[in-house]
Scaffold this active site. Structure first.
Site, PDB file in Angstrom:
ATOM      1  N   ASP A  18      -3.442  -5.192 -36.273  1.00  0.00           N
ATOM      2  CA  ASP A  18      -2.148  -4.878 -35.631  1.00  0.00           C
ATOM      3  C   ASP A  18      -1.017  -5.743 -36.164  1.00  0.00           C
ATOM      4  O   ASP A  18      -0.031  -6.000 -35.465  1.00  0.00           O
ATOM      5  CB  ASP A  18      -2.225  -5.049 -34.097  1.00  0.00           C
ATOM      6  CG  ASP A  18      -3.414  -4.349 -33.499  1.00  0.00           C
ATOM      7  OD1 ASP A  18      -3.630  -3.184 -33.858  1.00  0.00           O
ATOM      8  OD2 ASP A  18      -4.141  -4.963 -32.694  1.00  0.00           O
ATOM      9  N   LYS A  21       0.703  -3.580 -40.649  1.00  0.00           N
ATOM     10  CA  LYS A  21       0.364  -3.090 -42.000  1.00  0.00           C
ATOM     11  C   LYS A  21       0.988  -1.725 -42.256  1.00  0.00           C
ATOM     12  O   LYS A  21       1.426  -1.441 -43.364  1.00  0.00           O
ATOM     13  CB  LYS A  21      -1.164  -2.975 -42.157  1.00  0.00           C
ATOM     14  CG  LYS A  21      -1.871  -4.311 -42.094  1.00  0.00           C
ATOM     15  CD  LYS A  21      -3.368  -4.128 -42.120  1.00  0.00           C
ATOM     16  CE  LYS A  21      -3.916  -3.421 -40.901  1.00  0.00           C
ATOM     17  NZ  LYS A  21      -3.760  -4.142 -39.639  1.00  0.00           N
ATOM     18  N   GLY A  45      -4.911   2.071 -35.868  1.00  0.00           N
ATOM     19  CA  GLY A  45      -3.690   2.749 -35.437  1.00  0.00           C
ATOM     20  C   GLY A  45      -2.505   2.119 -36.123  1.00  0.00           C
ATOM     21  O   GLY A  45      -2.154   0.995 -35.818  1.00  0.00           O
ATOM     22  N   HIS A  46      -1.944   2.813 -37.095  1.00  0.00           N
ATOM     23  CA  HIS A  46      -0.821   2.245 -37.835  1.00  0.00           C
ATOM     24  C   HIS A  46       0.461   2.944 -37.410  1.00  0.00           C
ATOM     25  O   HIS A  46       0.529   4.166 -37.404  1.00  0.00           O
ATOM     26  CB  HIS A  46      -1.018   2.418 -39.343  1.00  0.00           C
ATOM     27  CG  HIS A  46      -2.217   1.672 -39.853  1.00  0.00           C
ATOM     28  ND1 HIS A  46      -2.521   1.550 -41.170  1.00  0.00           N
ATOM     29  CD2 HIS A  46      -3.172   0.992 -39.195  1.00  0.00           C
ATOM     30  CE1 HIS A  46      -3.622   0.839 -41.299  1.00  0.00           C
ATOM     31  NE2 HIS A  46      -4.036   0.503 -40.110  1.00  0.00           N
ATOM     32  N   THR A 130     -13.454   0.641 -29.384  1.00  0.00           N
ATOM     33  CA  THR A 130     -12.598   1.711 -28.882  1.00  0.00           C
ATOM     34  C   THR A 130     -13.409   2.926 -28.434  1.00  0.00           C
ATOM     35  O   THR A 130     -12.856   3.896 -27.948  1.00  0.00           O
ATOM     36  CB  THR A 130     -11.595   2.167 -29.969  1.00  0.00           C
ATOM     37  OG1 THR A 130     -12.329   2.524 -31.140  1.00  0.00           O
ATOM     38  CG2 THR A 130     -10.607   1.073 -30.315  1.00  0.00           C
ATOM     39  N   ARG A 144     -29.097   4.756 -43.860  1.00  0.00           N
ATOM     40  CA  ARG A 144     -29.352   5.848 -44.807  1.00  0.00           C
ATOM     41  C   ARG A 144     -29.716   7.147 -44.113  1.00  0.00           C
ATOM     42  O   ARG A 144     -30.597   7.880 -44.522  1.00  0.00           O
ATOM     43  CB  ARG A 144     -30.424   5.431 -45.828  1.00  0.00           C
ATOM     44  CG  ARG A 144     -29.906   4.343 -46.738  1.00  0.00           C
ATOM     45  CD  ARG A 144     -30.982   3.644 -47.471  1.00  0.00           C
ATOM     46  NE  ARG A 144     -31.841   2.928 -46.557  1.00  0.00           N
ATOM     47  CZ  ARG A 144     -32.899   2.211 -46.937  1.00  0.00           C
ATOM     48  NH1 ARG A 144     -33.224   2.155 -48.203  1.00  0.00           N
ATOM     49  NH2 ARG A 144     -33.625   1.561 -46.059  1.00  0.00           N
ATOM     50  N   GLN A 225      -7.390  -2.822 -39.575  1.00  0.00           N
ATOM     51  CA  GLN A 225      -7.813  -4.032 -38.847  1.00  0.00           C
ATOM     52  C   GLN A 225      -7.415  -5.302 -39.624  1.00  0.00           C
ATOM     53  O   GLN A 225      -6.443  -5.253 -40.375  1.00  0.00           O
ATOM     54  CB  GLN A 225      -9.318  -3.997 -38.555  1.00  0.00           C
ATOM     55  CG  GLN A 225      -9.710  -2.953 -37.519  1.00  0.00           C
ATOM     56  CD  GLN A 225     -10.217  -1.654 -38.096  1.00  0.00           C
ATOM     57  OE1 GLN A 225     -10.737  -1.597 -39.185  1.00  0.00           O
ATOM     58  NE2 GLN A 225     -10.060  -0.585 -37.365  1.00  0.00           N
ATOM     59  N   PRO A 305      -3.268  -3.687 -23.543  1.00  0.00           N
ATOM     60  CA  PRO A 305      -2.395  -4.836 -23.816  1.00  0.00           C
ATOM     61  C   PRO A 305      -3.084  -5.798 -24.775  1.00  0.00           C
ATOM     62  O   PRO A 305      -4.294  -6.040 -24.663  1.00  0.00           O
ATOM     63  CB  PRO A 305      -2.208  -5.490 -22.441  1.00  0.00           C
ATOM     64  CG  PRO A 305      -3.168  -4.837 -21.521  1.00  0.00           C
ATOM     65  CD  PRO A 305      -3.707  -3.608 -22.156  1.00  0.00           C
ATOM     66  N   ASP A 334      11.505 -11.279 -35.656  1.00  0.00           N
ATOM     67  CA  ASP A 334      12.525 -11.036 -34.619  1.00  0.00           C
ATOM     68  C   ASP A 334      11.991 -11.237 -33.202  1.00  0.00           C
ATOM     69  O   ASP A 334      12.765 -11.528 -32.286  1.00  0.00           O
ATOM     70  CB  ASP A 334      13.069  -9.604 -34.763  1.00  0.00           C
ATOM     71  CG  ASP A 334      11.950  -8.568 -34.736  1.00  0.00           C
ATOM     72  OD1 ASP A 334      11.114  -8.586 -35.655  1.00  0.00           O
ATOM     73  OD2 ASP A 334      11.899  -7.767 -33.781  1.00  0.00           O
ATOM     74  N   SER A 414       9.504  -9.138 -42.239  1.00  0.00           N
ATOM     75  CA  SER A 414       9.938  -7.965 -41.495  1.00  0.00           C
ATOM     76  C   SER A 414      10.626  -8.434 -40.216  1.00  0.00           C
ATOM     77  O   SER A 414      10.118  -9.314 -39.508  1.00  0.00           O
ATOM     78  CB  SER A 414       8.714  -7.100 -41.183  1.00  0.00           C
ATOM     79  OG  SER A 414       9.086  -6.027 -40.369  1.00  0.00           O
TER      80      SER A 414
END
Ligand code: GDP
Length: 426
Positions: A18, A21, A45-46, A130, A144, A225, A305, A334, A414
């Protein structure tokens, strides 16, 4: 990032995932011909904010938004239903996907029985997964006994393979005391329905990457991840089931390690983790809540959360080492804009002695005590900065300290969710 000597770049998370990326890949993808996801599954989740809209991607490489050709590599486990839902969602929003998304025929499929197994195990073991079947799909792969995309080319063989796997899964589900068992007929129908959509996208992805690099094209390998969730290098057993680190990029994209020219590690200006497991710099509840609110720290996949704390230089130094990072992208600077003082963990004490790495075992990780250094905050909005010189001096000093502690140069900073809110450090 890309240049005459840099054609193949890996972007990895260098904390617990998280890190942002999705945004960094989106920005870099503008100059990439090919973007490849190399591990993980629908548990990633991006989030990409283009400035005109937000996209959350689970299975499809974030490069799709910028117009790059995207590949799902052999190291990924693919949940075909969520993949097509996501693809249809992108098409509905005007994203062009035709001839722009392909899947390795060596990628393994996550089927409904994998999800039932995941949920039944999670109910007992509480690793904080998840529940989307990722772990059981990788277990089948290494046992296999998996079902790969290419297996669907022979419909009869695929039906038998799936029926056998569902029967074996049901034995395990019964042992686990699960309430719901998997249905063979439903699985057969699913595979029959999906094959005509999946097969036209199935390719030898490693070969496509190799040939693109031979032509001198730019290739971005997108990790999911983070390093501390790598099955070998992470805080085991609170990890994911794949190799999230840069070595996994080579295996999972199907190219040799010598093809990789640069590895960019994405780190937040602080630390978060979702789910259970150690987090040495976790802040006390009121501060954690403040960071969580300011940073919108809720999972893109589950809405859970995230646990929040201060930047941990031991973690990032470790990630620099196990990934061979050549640069850092620091995100979410920020989020710290309003703090008067910002603690940074510079090292650990383990049983009273200095300890400068990530211990392998949970017991020792639980006993480490972070050593903090407190840096002055800047108490000024940074979201409009586009060059390092636009940042307030304490923010620049903060970044300088992070790169010194991490022993890796900061290449990007960023300062907001939007695509344009980024500083490229020249
Ligand atoms: P990923 O899995 O590493 O791509 O990370 P996620 O997408 O789960 O989480 C990153 C979140 O942070 C997303 O909601 C992004 O829009 C947001 N984000 C990324 N970079 C920045 C940034 O510099 N500042 C702020 N405030 N949010 C950011």
């Amino acid at each position: 990032m890309f240049g005459p000597k840099t054609h193949c770049v890996v972007v990895v998370g260098a904390q617990w995932g998280d890190e942002g990326k999705g945004k960094v890949v989106d920005v870099l993808a503008e100059r990439a011909d090919l973007v490849v996801r190399y591990q993980g599954g629908a548990n990633a989740g991006h989030t990409v904010d283009t400035g005109t809209g937000e996209f959350v991607l689970h299975q499809i490489p974030s490069g799709i938004i910028q117009g790059a050709v995207c590949l799902v590599g052999n190291g990924v486990v693919l949940d075909p239903e969520t993949f097509f839902q996501e693809l249809d969602g992108l098409v509905a929003r005007g994203v062009k996907v035709e001839h722009r998304i392909f899947i390795s025929d060596r990628a393994h499929l996550t089927l409904p029985y994998h999800k039932l197994l995941d949920q039944a195990r999670e109910a007992r073991e509480r690793l904080g997964t998840t529940g989307r079947g990722i772990g059981p799909t990788y277990e089948d792969k290494y046992g296999r006994r998996g079902v790969r995309v290419g297996d669907l080319r022979d419909a009869g063989r695929a039906a038998d393979l799936v029926a056998g796997r569902v029967a074996a899964a049901n034995e395990m589900l019964t042992m686990l005391g699960a309430r719901e068992l998997a249905d063979v007929a439903e699985h057969r129908r699913l595979v029959e329905r999906l094959a005509p959509r999946l097969l036209p996208l199935a390719i030898d992805a490693g070969r496509v990457v190799y040939e693109a690099l031979e032509r001198g094209e730019s290739v971005l390998l997108e990790g999911a991840q983070g390093a501390l969730l790598d099955v070998d290098h992470g805080t085991y057993p609170y990890v994911t089931s794949s190799h999230t680190t840069a070595g996994g990029a080579s295996v999972g994209a199907g190219i040799g390690p010598t093809a990789i020219d640069a590895v960019l590690g994405v780190v937040k200006a602080y630390t978060t983790r979702v789910g259970n497991g150690p987090l040495p710099t976790e802040a006390e509840p009121a501060t954690a809540e403040r960071i969580r609110k300011l940073g919108g720290e809720f999972g893109a996949t589950t809405g859970r959360p995230r646990r929040c704390g201060w930047f941990d230089a031991v973690v990032v130094r470790y990630a620099v080492r196990v990934n061979g990072l050549t640069g850092l992208a620091v995100t979410k600077l920020d989020v710290l804009d309003t703090f008067a003082e910002i603690p940074v963990c510079v090292g650990y004490l383990l049983d009273g002695e200095a300890f400068d790495s990530m211990p392998a075992d949970l017991d020792r990780i639980d006993r480490v005590k972070p050593i903090y250094e407190t840096l002055p905050g800047w108490r000024q909005a940074t979201g409009a900065a586009r060059r390092l010189a636009d940042l307030p001096p304490p923010a620049r000093a903060y970044l300088d300290r992070l790169q010194d502690l991490a022993r890796c140069p900061v290449r990007y900073v960023s300062v907001g969710t939007r695509r344009d809110q980024i500083i490229e450090v020249s």
